[in-house]
Design a protein around this motif. Structure first.
Motif, PDB file in Angstrom:
ATOM      1  N   ASP A  97       0.938  -1.463  -0.077  1.00 35.09           N
ATOM      2  CA  ASP A  97       0.081   0.061  -0.025  1.00 35.09           C
ATOM      3  C   ASP A  97       0.829   0.993   0.078  1.00 35.09           C
ATOM      4  OD1 ASP A  97       0.962   0.200   2.509  1.00 35.09           O
ATOM      5  OD2 ASP A  97      -0.770  -0.717   3.508  1.00 35.09           O
ATOM      6  N   GLU A  98       0.308   2.396  -0.171  1.00 37.41           N
ATOM      7  CA  GLU A  98       0.961   3.646  -0.371  1.00 37.41           C
ATOM      8  C   GLU A  98       1.683   4.222   1.003  1.00 37.41           C
ATOM      9  OE1 GLU A  98       0.114   8.214  -1.523  1.00 37.41           O
ATOM     10  OE2 GLU A  98      -0.679   6.474  -2.494  1.00 37.41           O
ATOM     11  N   ALA A  99       1.169   3.571   2.084  1.00 36.69           N
ATOM     12  CA  ALA A  99       1.400   4.218   3.443  1.00 36.69           C
ATOM     13  C   ALA A  99       2.990   3.324   3.756  1.00 36.69           C
ATOM     14  CB  ALA A  99       0.650   3.664   4.612  1.00 36.69           C
ATOM     15  N   ALA A 100       2.865   2.097   3.110  1.00 33.43           N
ATOM     16  CA  ALA A 100       4.220   1.288   3.403  1.00 33.43           C
ATOM     17  C   ALA A 100       5.312   1.807   2.415  1.00 33.43           C
ATOM     18  CB  ALA A 100       4.194  -0.145   3.063  1.00 33.43           C
ATOM     19  N   ILE A 101       5.053   2.576   1.278  1.00 30.46           N
ATOM     20  CA  ILE A 101       5.978   3.101   0.430  1.00 30.46           C
ATOM     21  C   ILE A 101       6.600   4.316   0.890  1.00 30.46           C
ATOM     22  CG2 ILE A 101       6.212   4.077  -2.086  1.00 30.46           C
ATOM     23  CD1 ILE A 101       4.216   2.056  -2.985  1.00 30.46           C
ATOM     24  N   ILE A 102       5.563   5.248   1.458  1.00 29.53           N
ATOM     25  CA  ILE A 102       5.926   6.366   1.813  1.00 29.53           C
ATOM     26  C   ILE A 102       7.013   6.182   3.330  1.00 29.53           C
ATOM     27  CG2 ILE A 102       5.158   8.454   3.212  1.00 29.53           C
ATOM     28  CD1 ILE A 102       2.522   8.320   1.362  1.00 29.53           C
ATOM     29  N   ASN A 103       6.541   5.476   4.001  1.00 29.76           N
ATOM     30  CA  ASN A 103       7.506   5.088   5.305  1.00 29.76           C
ATOM     31  C   ASN A 103       8.891   4.517   4.840  1.00 29.76           C
ATOM     32  OD1 ASN A 103       5.465   5.507   7.024  1.00 29.76           O
ATOM     33  ND2 ASN A 103       4.665   3.462   7.085  1.00 29.76           N
ATOM     34  N   ALA A 104       8.894   3.738   3.730  1.00 25.64           N
ATOM     35  CA  ALA A 104      10.047   3.235   3.003  1.00 25.64           C
ATOM     36  C   ALA A 104      10.912   4.536   2.657  1.00 25.64           C
ATOM     37  CB  ALA A 104      10.003   2.147   1.870  1.00 25.64           C
TER      38      ALA A 104
END
Length: 465
Positions: free
Chosen positions: A313-320
């Motif tokens: 999901d986008e949240a995981a991409i942003i956190n990375a």
């Protein structure tokens, strides 16, 4: 393509027509047919030899085409360097020379193809002259051949000439096609990686250690060993730095772990299981890779970070991205994560590319990480941001670092000094500095990132520097 589209039918039809006409000629006159068969093999032999020559020349033509394209691609891809050195005219001359060589080789090949038809026609005319003389005498002297049979013989002989000519042209096309196919088949015939060998084990977790046990390796069978009797133990959670001169075997050692190559002797194990007995898919899922030559795809930032990770999901991409210190510059783009970065990430700086690569590795979240000189050739600020991202990436992982500078190995649990494909020394900075002349030379010459030698560093080890 030409062989299949234009010549496939003739490959079957022309030989059948030739055989049918030969049978009819034998039925009309065995004696005249024997005279014909003396000359026909000569024609087929010439066709065969011309075909061989065409194949050789076509092979050279295709190689020259590759040289032309390489010359053109090099000049275009390095256009900035060409311009700054005002080397346009020289590059133009080089391309003209390469292209002219292609023209000459192509002309010779085509000239030989064109020569096939007149050569065959000359042989056929000679055959006809001989048969007219012999057959005419047989008819005149009433030697077993009637005039109408002789005319029928000549009609069917002429009918056989056309499929012979067609077969000659087909042979030329086939030989050209075979020369082109050789280049393709050299690639297709390369052995495939065995992703699922028989009784292969799926690597579910990594808990204990990685071991190199008496590993020998060479890139080609005729080469000398690039690695000899390598023995290394890497425990779970350790950071191990590989240090040595260029060509010492550092990259080769770590490339064997994800099985980019297979060992020639010895073995590499993960939790006491030979990696050759583990499925490639599950093995490589447990390994992350960040290299100096960052590989990015002509796609969006989102697609590059999430590459190889399904259903994220986008949240995981942003956190990375945040963990890799990449989110700040990503936000500055109008389209954010949906920004296309161009071929090889041409729209990004070197530090930005590396931070995206680190974000990609963080999102993959592998238990084993390989860092290949990931902080080289960067300015001070970019290196600081990249190093911070690497420090976050290395937490709670087993890390293999290929390094030329102390900034990337200062937190290593152990240092492996490579020299000439062998392990010179293994230990902490203090231990290898005292025992390894190779490491001591590298350090004293400030080839490990140009840091100044510090007595405190030598005394306390890499962690305290």
């Amino acid at each position: 393509q030409n062989v299949l589209n234009q010549s496939f039918g003739k490959i079957i039809l022309s030989p059948l027509q030739i055989l049918a006409n030969i049978v009819i000629l034998l039925m009309i006159s065995v004696k005249l047919s024997l005279y014909t068969f003396i000359i026909l093999p000569l024609s087929f032999y010439i066709i065969y030899k011309i075909g061989q020559s065409i194949r050789r020349r076509s092979r050279r033509v295709f190689q020259q085409i590759a040289d032309v394209m390489q010359s053109f691609q090099e000049a275009v891809s390095a256009i900035t360097i060409v311009k700054i050195f005002t080397n346009e005219q020289k590059e133009e001359k080089r391309f003209r020379k390469t292209n002219y060589l292609f023209f000459r080789k192509m002309f010779r090949a085509e000239r030989l193809k064109i020569a096939t038809t007149p050569v065959n026609e000359i042989l056929m005319v000679l055959t006809l002259i001989v048969l007219l003389w012999i057959g005419g005498r047989m008819v005149y002297m009433n030697s077993g051949l009637q005039a109408e049979d002789f005319v029928r013989f000549l009609v069917f002989l002429f009918a056989m000439f056309k499929p012979i000519q067609e077969f000659s042209g087909v042979n030329n096309t086939i030989q050209t096609g075979m020369a082109a196919a050789e280049r393709v088949m050299n690639v297709l015939e390369q052995p495939e990686e065995t992703y699922e060998p028989p009784n292969a084990i799926v690597l579910e977790t990594f808990k204990d250690r990685i071991q190199y046990e008496h590993v020998y390796f060479k890139y080609n069978p005729d080469d000398e060993f690039g690695l000899e009797d390598v023995n290394i133990t890497i425990h779970h959670g350790e950071t191990v730095a590989f240090v040595g001169h260029s060509g010492a075997g550092k990259t080769t050692v770590v490339d064997l772990l994800p099985r980019f190559y297979n060992v020639d002797q010895g073995r590499i194990t993960i939790d006491s299981v030979d990696i050759r007995e583990i499925t490639l898919h599950s093995l490589r899922k447990k390994i992350g890779l960040v290299t100096q030559e960052t590989v990015l795809f002509n796609d969006t930032i989102r697609a590059n970070i999430a590459y190889g990770v399904e259903n994220t999901d986008e949240a995981a991409i942003i956190n990375a991205a945040k963990a890799a210190n990449a989110w700040e510059f990503i936000q500055k783009f109008d389209l954010g994560l949906d920004t296309h970065i161009g071929e090889h990430g041409v729209k990004l700086s070197g530090g930005q590319k590396q931070r995206l690569a680190i974000a990609r590795a963080i999102l993959k979240n592998p238990p084993i990480l390989i860092l290949d000189e990931a902080t080289s050739s960067l300015d001070t600020e970019s290196e600081r941001l990249v190093q911070e991202a690497i420090d976050k990436l290395m937490r709670n992982r087993t890390v293999l670092v290929i390094a030329h500078r102390l900034s990337t190995i200062r937190n290593a649990n152990k240092i492996v000094v490579m020299d000439g494909g062998r392990v010179d020394q293994i230990g902490t900075h203090k231990e290898v500095y005292q025992k390894s002349a190779v490491y001591r030379t590298l350090y004293d010459n400030q080839l490990l990132a140009g840091q100044e030698k510090s007595p405190a560093f030598i005394e306390n080890g890499a962690t305290d520097a």
